[in-house]
Motif scaffolding. Structure first.
Motif, mmCIF file in Angstrom:
data_model
loop_
_atom_site.group_PDB
_atom_site.id
_atom_site.type_symbol
_atom_site.label_atom_id
_atom_site.label_comp_id
_atom_site.label_asym_id
_atom_site.label_seq_id
_atom_site.Cartn_x
_atom_site.Cartn_y
_atom_site.Cartn_z
ATOM 1 N N LYS A 125 35.326 44.739 42.657
ATOM 2 C CA LYS A 125 35.480 43.284 42.606
ATOM 3 C C LYS A 125 35.651 42.758 41.183
ATOM 4 N N LYS A 148 39.161 41.143 39.638
ATOM 5 C CA LYS A 148 39.232 39.734 39.242
ATOM 6 C C LYS A 148 39.950 39.609 37.903
ATOM 7 N N PRO A 182 44.129 41.893 38.950
ATOM 8 C CA PRO A 182 44.331 41.995 40.405
ATOM 9 C C PRO A 182 45.470 42.940 40.776
ATOM 10 N N GLY A 199 41.447 36.375 45.987
ATOM 11 C CA GLY A 199 41.296 36.551 44.550
ATOM 12 C C GLY A 199 41.518 37.969 44.076
ATOM 13 N N TYR A 200 41.820 38.890 45.016
ATOM 14 C CA TYR A 200 42.028 40.291 44.647
ATOM 15 C C TYR A 200 43.483 40.607 44.301
#
Length: 290
Positions: free
Chosen positions: A105, A109, A112, A131-132
């Motif tokens: 994660k 961020k 990506p 958001g990935y």
């Protein structure tokens, strides 16, 4: 003496005209009928073009225009993505990828994964909100800002790694290609936009799923076709350098995640239009690789 009622002050937003007019809702039955009609007309149009029948081509084009053209087809497709009609197909992709994405994660961020969404209808689907991903969206007829109007089959091939992607989304697009040969060429072309196999070799959990192709089709294209079943589709994808990572079948749709794990040979196996199932109630959806 009558007391004047205090008028409620409206907000500025309430007084402005909407920037985007929401399309009127289309019933489930009407949505399905419209999409099927478009597919049938596009198939007939391609047959007329192949025969050089200009009169038939013009007549069918006029019939498509009378239905509202591609814009009306897209309106029906958007209705089909509503939560009460099966919803956003990318939620299935996120369910599959969530475990490995969560593991990275923080890193994702900052940097990506790159996604190319072909046939994009919205910038607000599950992948977009996660958001990935850094997402490029294209469609033949862009419906909103953030979606480039472009034909995937005419998109310039990547010149280097910076123009390649970790995942391609091909959701309810392949079935809109009117002829079997065109569908085969579209699938063949997808691998040219993905990073080569082993791009994430240093990150084993990402390497399990990427680079990959997310493919969604109406279920009858695979479950009730004379010319395509799961085994046939798997053989076609394997010949293009893909292996199956995940799949899901519902009453309406089939979902697949294919990982690119090898480079397809320059002279691969040929897949012709071969009858696999008998029955007058079958459809004629097929994929041909020359």
């Amino acid at each position: 003496m009558a007391v004047k009622k205090k008028r409620q002050q409206k907000s500025l937003a309430a007084s402005r005209p909407p920037t985007v007019q929401r399309p009127k809702s289309i019933s489930r039955t009407a949505t399905k009928a419209l999409i099927n009609k478009h597919h049938l007309l596009e198939k007939r149009k391609q047959q007329a073009i192949a025969k050089g029948d200009r009169a038939a081509e013009a007549a069918i084009s006029a019939e498509i225009a009378a239905l509202g053209g591609l814009e009306h087809y897209q309106t029906a497709s958007l209705q089909g993505q509503r939560h009460d009609r099966g919803g956003d197909s990318s939620r299935v992709l996120m369910d599959w990828l969530q475990p490995c994405l969560l593991e990275h994660k923080a890193a994702l961020k900052e940097s990506p994964l790159r996604m190319l969404e072909i046939g994009a209808l919205s910038t607000q689907n599950a992948c977009s909100k996660s958001g990935y991903f850094s997402i490029e969206r294209i469609d033949l007829n862009s419906q909103e800002e953030g979606i480039l109007q472009q034909d995937f089959m005419q998109r310039p091939l990547p010149k280097d790694a910076s123009e390649r992607f970790d995942v391609l989304s091909l959701s309810l697009v392949l079935n809109f290609v009117p002829d079997p040969e065109g569908r085969g060429e579209m699938l063949r072309r997808t691998s040219q936009f993905l990073h080569p196999p082993g791009h994430h070799l240093s990150t084993p959990s990402l390497n399990v799923n990427f680079p990959s192709l997310f493919l969604v089709l109406p279920a009858p294209c695979v479950t009730n076709s004379r010319y395509l079943d799961v085994e046939r589709l798997t053989a076609i994808m394997c010949s293009l350098g893909y292996t199956s990572v995940a799949s899901k079948t519902t009453q309406r749709l089939v979902y697949y995640l294919w990982k690119r794990d090898s480079v397809a040979p320059s002279c691969g196996e040929r897949f012709t239009k071969k009858e696999l199932r008998l029955g007058s109630f079958r459809n004629n959806f097929a994929v041909v690789l020359k």
